[in-house]
Every structure is written in C-alpha cells, then in structure tokens.
Design a protein around this motif. Structure first.
Motif, mmCIF file in Angstrom:
data_model
loop_
_atom_site.group_PDB
_atom_site.id
_atom_site.type_symbol
_atom_site.label_atom_id
_atom_site.label_comp_id
_atom_site.label_asym_id
_atom_site.label_seq_id
_atom_site.Cartn_x
_atom_site.Cartn_y
_atom_site.Cartn_z
ATOM 1 N N PHE A 24 0.813 -1.220 0.000
ATOM 2 C CA PHE A 24 0.000 0.000 0.000
ATOM 3 C C PHE A 24 0.846 1.269 0.000
ATOM 4 C CE2 PHE A 24 -2.566 -3.272 2.167
ATOM 5 C CZ PHE A 24 -3.651 -3.305 1.313
ATOM 6 N N ALA A 25 2.174 1.104 -0.176
ATOM 7 C CA ALA A 25 3.097 2.245 -0.287
ATOM 8 C C ALA A 25 3.069 3.120 0.962
ATOM 9 C CB ALA A 25 2.786 3.071 -1.533
ATOM 10 N N TYR A 26 3.146 2.455 2.127
ATOM 11 C CA TYR A 26 3.248 3.173 3.389
ATOM 12 C C TYR A 26 4.679 3.007 3.914
ATOM 13 C CZ TYR A 26 -1.724 4.104 3.969
ATOM 14 O OH TYR A 26 -2.995 4.588 3.817
ATOM 15 N N PRO A 27 5.532 4.007 3.763
ATOM 16 C CA PRO A 27 6.924 3.864 4.219
ATOM 17 C C PRO A 27 7.022 3.684 5.733
ATOM 18 C CG PRO A 27 6.452 6.130 3.588
ATOM 19 C CD PRO A 27 5.279 5.323 3.163
ATOM 20 N N GLU A 28 6.067 4.198 6.494
ATOM 21 C CA GLU A 28 6.120 4.013 7.947
ATOM 22 C C GLU A 28 5.988 2.539 8.318
ATOM 23 O OE1 GLU A 28 4.155 6.010 6.347
ATOM 24 O OE2 GLU A 28 4.663 8.069 6.949
ATOM 25 N N LEU A 29 5.036 1.862 7.649
ATOM 26 C CA LEU A 29 4.885 0.424 7.922
ATOM 27 C C LEU A 29 6.122 -0.353 7.489
ATOM 28 C CD1 LEU A 29 1.163 -0.189 6.867
ATOM 29 C CD2 LEU A 29 2.093 0.216 9.150
ATOM 30 N N THR A 30 6.688 0.036 6.360
ATOM 31 C CA THR A 30 7.899 -0.632 5.886
ATOM 32 C C THR A 30 9.039 -0.447 6.884
ATOM 33 O OG1 THR A 30 7.215 -0.236 3.605
ATOM 34 C CG2 THR A 30 9.512 -0.812 3.975
ATOM 35 N N LEU A 31 9.155 0.755 7.435
ATOM 36 C CA LEU A 31 10.213 1.020 8.413
ATOM 37 C C LEU A 31 10.010 0.205 9.687
ATOM 38 C CD1 LEU A 31 12.698 2.656 9.146
ATOM 39 C CD2 LEU A 31 11.172 4.448 10.020
ATOM 40 N N LEU A 32 8.771 0.132 10.152
ATOM 41 C CA LEU A 32 8.503 -0.678 11.344
ATOM 42 C C LEU A 32 8.802 -2.157 11.088
ATOM 43 C CD1 LEU A 32 5.185 0.936 12.650
ATOM 44 C CD2 LEU A 32 7.463 1.117 13.659
ATOM 45 N N GLY A 33 8.410 -2.664 9.913
ATOM 46 C CA GLY A 33 8.689 -4.063 9.591
ATOM 47 C C GLY A 33 10.170 -4.341 9.505
ATOM 48 N N ALA A 34 10.914 -3.408 8.908
ATOM 49 C CA ALA A 34 12.361 -3.581 8.818
ATOM 50 C C ALA A 34 13.004 -3.564 10.202
ATOM 51 C CB ALA A 34 12.954 -2.495 7.933
ATOM 52 N N ALA A 35 12.520 -2.691 11.071
ATOM 53 C CA ALA A 35 13.065 -2.637 12.430
ATOM 54 C C ALA A 35 12.776 -3.930 13.192
ATOM 55 C CB ALA A 35 12.477 -1.436 13.177
ATOM 56 N N ALA A 36 11.565 -4.457 13.017
ATOM 57 C CA ALA A 36 11.233 -5.716 13.691
ATOM 58 C C ALA A 36 12.089 -6.865 13.167
ATOM 59 C CB ALA A 36 9.754 -6.022 13.504
ATOM 60 N N GLY A 37 12.282 -6.930 11.833
ATOM 61 C CA GLY A 37 13.132 -7.972 11.275
ATOM 62 C C GLY A 37 14.577 -7.837 11.721
ATOM 63 N N ALA A 38 15.056 -6.579 11.808
ATOM 64 C CA ALA A 38 16.427 -6.358 12.270
ATOM 65 C C ALA A 38 16.602 -6.787 13.726
ATOM 66 C CB ALA A 38 16.800 -4.891 12.098
ATOM 67 N N ALA A 39 15.566 -6.565 14.552
ATOM 68 C CA ALA A 39 15.641 -6.969 15.954
ATOM 69 C C ALA A 39 15.766 -8.485 16.083
ATOM 70 C CB ALA A 39 14.411 -6.462 16.705
ATOM 71 N N VAL A 40 14.989 -9.197 15.263
ATOM 72 C CA VAL A 40 15.081 -10.665 15.299
ATOM 73 C C VAL A 40 16.456 -11.121 14.809
ATOM 74 C CG1 VAL A 40 14.105 -12.805 14.402
ATOM 75 C CG2 VAL A 40 12.595 -10.927 15.045
ATOM 76 N N GLY A 41 16.969 -10.491 13.752
ATOM 77 C CA GLY A 41 18.298 -10.844 13.259
ATOM 78 C C GLY A 41 19.379 -10.567 14.284
ATOM 79 N N TYR A 42 19.285 -9.423 14.967
ATOM 80 C CA TYR A 42 20.274 -9.097 16.012
ATOM 81 C C TYR A 42 20.203 -10.105 17.161
ATOM 82 C CZ TYR A 42 22.251 -6.746 20.077
ATOM 83 O OH TYR A 42 22.968 -6.444 21.209
ATOM 84 N N ALA A 43 18.982 -10.475 17.523
ATOM 85 C CA ALA A 43 18.819 -11.456 18.597
ATOM 86 C C ALA A 43 19.446 -12.793 18.213
ATOM 87 C CB ALA A 43 17.337 -11.629 18.917
ATOM 88 N N ALA A 44 19.299 -13.191 16.951
ATOM 89 C CA ALA A 44 19.900 -14.448 16.500
ATOM 90 C C ALA A 44 21.421 -14.388 16.562
ATOM 91 C CB ALA A 44 19.429 -14.765 15.085
ATOM 92 N N LEU A 45 22.005 -13.251 16.186
ATOM 93 C CA LEU A 45 23.464 -13.111 16.249
ATOM 94 C C LEU A 45 23.962 -13.145 17.691
ATOM 95 C CD1 LEU A 45 24.089 -10.353 13.537
ATOM 96 C CD2 LEU A 45 24.567 -12.806 13.374
ATOM 97 N N VAL A 46 23.243 -12.487 18.591
ATOM 98 C CA VAL A 46 23.661 -12.474 19.995
ATOM 99 C C VAL A 46 23.571 -13.875 20.596
ATOM 100 C CG1 VAL A 46 23.068 -11.611 22.290
ATOM 101 C CG2 VAL A 46 23.059 -10.062 20.331
ATOM 102 N N ALA A 47 22.487 -14.583 20.316
ATOM 103 C CA ALA A 47 22.326 -15.929 20.878
ATOM 104 C C ALA A 47 23.308 -16.921 20.269
ATOM 105 C CB ALA A 47 20.889 -16.416 20.666
ATOM 106 N N ALA A 48 23.748 -16.660 19.025
ATOM 107 C CA ALA A 48 24.660 -17.594 18.375
ATOM 108 C C ALA A 48 26.070 -17.532 18.938
ATOM 109 C CB ALA A 48 24.687 -17.337 16.873
ATOM 110 N N TRP A 49 26.389 -16.463 19.680
ATOM 111 C CA TRP A 49 27.736 -16.377 20.260
ATOM 112 C C TRP A 49 27.916 -17.497 21.284
ATOM 113 C CZ3 TRP A 49 28.855 -14.798 25.482
ATOM 114 C CH2 TRP A 49 30.238 -14.743 25.758
ATOM 115 N N ARG A 50 28.995 -18.226 21.139
ATOM 116 C CA ARG A 50 29.232 -19.402 21.972
ATOM 117 C C ARG A 50 30.163 -19.045 23.122
ATOM 118 N NH1 ARG A 50 28.851 -24.997 21.092
ATOM 119 N NH2 ARG A 50 30.177 -26.241 22.463
ATOM 120 N N PRO A 51 29.685 -19.086 24.340
ATOM 121 C CA PRO A 51 30.566 -18.821 25.482
ATOM 122 C C PRO A 51 31.591 -19.942 25.659
ATOM 123 C CG PRO A 51 28.425 -19.554 26.254
ATOM 124 C CD PRO A 51 28.303 -19.386 24.771
ATOM 125 N N ARG A 52 32.764 -19.582 26.122
ATOM 126 C CA ARG A 52 33.847 -20.558 26.333
ATOM 127 C C ARG A 52 33.792 -21.005 27.789
ATOM 128 N NH1 ARG A 52 39.336 -18.071 24.147
ATOM 129 N NH2 ARG A 52 39.998 -20.165 24.794
#
Length: 387
Positions: A24-52
């Motif tokens: 529907f060409a709403y850049p605000e919704l696109t920005l919110l969706g991108a932020a939500a996807g980035a949060a999930v991606g960041y969470a995956a990177l943080v959890a993937a770090w393996r403690p020694r």
C-alpha cells in the motif's frame, strides 16, 4: 537455535508490516517491519555467540550400592575474555534436572554445584551433559548447547552377607566326585629353592640326590568354581510394580551377594546371563566390566527361548562345578533344562524369587530355594550351601 514465542510474534509482525508497507506504499509500515526484522536478526546473532566454558565433574563415589549416598560435584569455569551475560544452565541427573548458576560468570571465574545422585534404584545413572542456554536481551531467540560429557554413576544391587561359600568338588582319577569344603592341596612338581621359600616345603630326599635344594610345588585341584546364571528374560519376571520387576531386582541382589562372597573367599566365579546382555562384558574403551557393573546395567530381555541355548552352552563348556540359577516365578517352567545339567555340574541350586506359591519339592531333582527377596535368600544360604 529456537525462536521464542515473543520472537515468533515479532517475526510474523515484521513480515506483515513489510508486506503491507510495500503493497500500500506506506513507508512508515515498511520502516517498522524492517526494524522488527532487524531486531530478530540481532537477537539471532547475539544468541549464536558461543561462550567458552570448561566443565569438570567428580562423582563421590561413582560406584555405590543401592540406597547408599552418592553425590556429584560440577565445576563450570569461564575461560573466555568477555562476560557471559544472559546464560541459563542446567545439569541432567537421570530423569531430573539441576539448575546451575552461571548467569553472570566473569572471565577466569568458576562456579561449583554439588548435588545428590538418586540411588534408590539399581542401574546406571547418566549425569550430564551440562545444557547452557544463551538468550538475547529481548528474549526473542534462545540457543541451547551441551557442554562436557556425560558421566555414569553405577548403582549396584544391595549386597547381603553370606555365611559361607559352597563346597567344592574333588575329582579322583577313578571318576569319583567328593565334596571338599574349601579345596585341597595336591602335589604338582618340584623346582629349585629360591630365597624366601619356606623350609618346610623342601623335599630333602630329592635335594640329597641332585645336590641342591628342591622345593615342592602344590596346586589346589578341587577349589570350588562357581557359575552364577541370572535369568534376565522378561517372561521369567512377569509381575511389575511401578514398571519395575521386583523379582528380577531380588535375583540381581542374590547374584551380587554370591559373587561378592566368592571374591572375598578368593574363589573363581563366573557370572552369566540367560539372554544376551545389552551392555557387553568388555565395556568398550574403558576396559572390561566387572560382574557388579554388569549387574548394575542388567536389563530384561524379550528372548523367551534363551534358556535352552544357555543350558546347552553350559553343558558343552563345563565352566565350573557349582551352578547357581537365579530366576523369577515365570522361570519355573524351564527348570527341566537346568536339571539336565546335574551330570556336568555336581552341585546345582536354584533360587526362585517373588513366587506366590512355593515350588513343589523335588522339581527336576533340584534343590530349590523360594525367597521373597535377596535378603531372605542370603538368610537361607547357610542351609543351601550343604548340598
């Protein structure tokens, strides 16, 4: 890696927002969706770090009789350079889990947990591995990894003291078989005297003839050789209480008691099972397993026809002169095969555990002891050993 319910909801929201924003060409919704996807991606990177982490265990003791106390000491050390934040750890001990505090374990530090190992049942209790769960600060992704190897704790059957061991069998050259309480000493050969030999063993007549001291070598030709045959067929132990065949547990206790008494008396003893064992006697890389280890790991088999094969093998090999067959109420139908071994084994006794009614006297010409449990079998052993 596992996405939590919160992470799943946020990921679905990101997909919907991105789709609606582009559709529907709403850049605000696109920005919110991108932020939500980035949060999930960041969470995956943080959890993937393996403690020694370095995990060490110490069981005290690692082999214990049923009902005796045993404990496990677990030490977790942070060998990394960064602080291990948002960590949850739990150790597995048998069927239960034990929490381990490693939430803010600093580099170079360690934490120690000591807990009791359940020994109320015979068996091999697997302890470990340590399960460490890494979470991101938002709780979107959780990743669990195992640390350290599992350590077994062997819970032996209860061992009841026996008053004595069975009689041996002294075989003469004419074929006669005599009962010998504890073996007999027989002359075997002569050898040269060695410093430290007792002078009473010097054969003076031969020494005078050859010109040097000669010593008698004796052997015990009638030392009792015990063969314990444990009936581990499920058909022999049909009764269950809480999923456990108590008659089989009693048979294991009796087998452990006989084996221990024989070892204390320095008598050779061999433990055999009617059906094939799930844990092989060689024990793998850790070396051969002892009879008590095998009794701790013993399990019931569904092989109903194993008695005939086992008795045939015993008749052919003649592994001893005293045979002790331990079974449950369902094994009395197979006593005819055991009775056929009396020609190969001068002494044969049968222990039947958990039977509602006593075994008829003179069954297959055998001495049969009906016992409710291993303790009663040990109490009646003094009379059994005189066959």
């Amino acid at each position: 890696m596992g996405i939590t319910a919160r992470g799943t909801g946020l990921l679905v929201a990101a997909v919907l927002l991105l789709g609606a924003g582009f559709r529907f060409a709403y850049p605000e919704l696109t920005l919110l969706g991108a932020a939500a996807g980035a949060a999930v991606g960041y969470a995956a990177l943080v959890a993937a770090w393996r403690p020694r982490l370095t995990v060490t265990r110490h069981a005290d003791p690692d082999r214990v009789a049923r009902g005796e106390p045993a404990s496990m000491t677990l030490t977790v050390r942070n060998t990394g350079r960064l602080r291990s934040a948002n960590l949850l750890a739990e150790d597995r001990c048998g069927q239960r889990t034990v929490p381990v505090p490693v939430l803010r374990l600093r580099p170079g530090r360690d934490t120690e947990v000591r807990y009791d190992v359940p020994t109320d049942r015979r068996g091999v209790v697997p302890v470990g591995p340590l399960r460490v769960t890494r979470r991101d600060p938002l709780g979107l992704v959780a990743l669990a990894r195992p640390y350290g190897a599992a350590v077994p704790v062997w819970v032996y059957p209860r061992i009841h003291p026996l008053t004595a061991v069975p009689r041996g069998a002294g075989r003469s050259l004419d074929g006669r078989v005599d009962g010998v309480p504890h073996g007999s000493i027989t002359f075997d050969s002569l050898r040269e005297y060695v410093v430290g030999d007792e002078l009473r063993r010097v054969h003076w007549r031969t020494s005078a003839r050859v010109g040097e001291l000669m010593v008698r070598e004796n052997v015990d030709t009638s030392l009792p050789r015990l063969v314990v045959l444990l009936d581990n067929r499920a058909a022999a132990h049909p009764q269950r209480s809480g999923g456990v065949a108590e008659s089989f547990e009693s048979a294991c206790e009796a087998a452990a008691s006989v084996v221990t008494a024989a070892h204390r008396a320095d008598l050779p003893v061999l433990l055999l099972s009617v059906a094939a064992e799930t844990v092989t006697p060689d024990g793998g890389a850790d070396g051969p397993l002892g009879p008590l280890d095998r009794l701790a790991a013993a399990e019931l088999s569904e092989d109903r026809d194993a008695v005939r094969a086992a008795t045939t093998r015993l008749r052919q090999d003649r592994l001893g002169d005293t045979l002790i067959f331990l079974t449950g109420p369902g094994g009395r139908d197979e006593l005819g095969h055991v009775g056929a071994l009396r020609g190969a084994y001068p002494s044969v006794v049968v222990g039947v555990f958990g039977a509602a009614e006593p075994t008829p006297p003179g069954t297959a010409g055998l001495v049969v002891v009906d016992a409710a449990d291993g303790a009663q079998f040990a109490a009646e052993w003094d009379g059994v050993r005189r066959w």
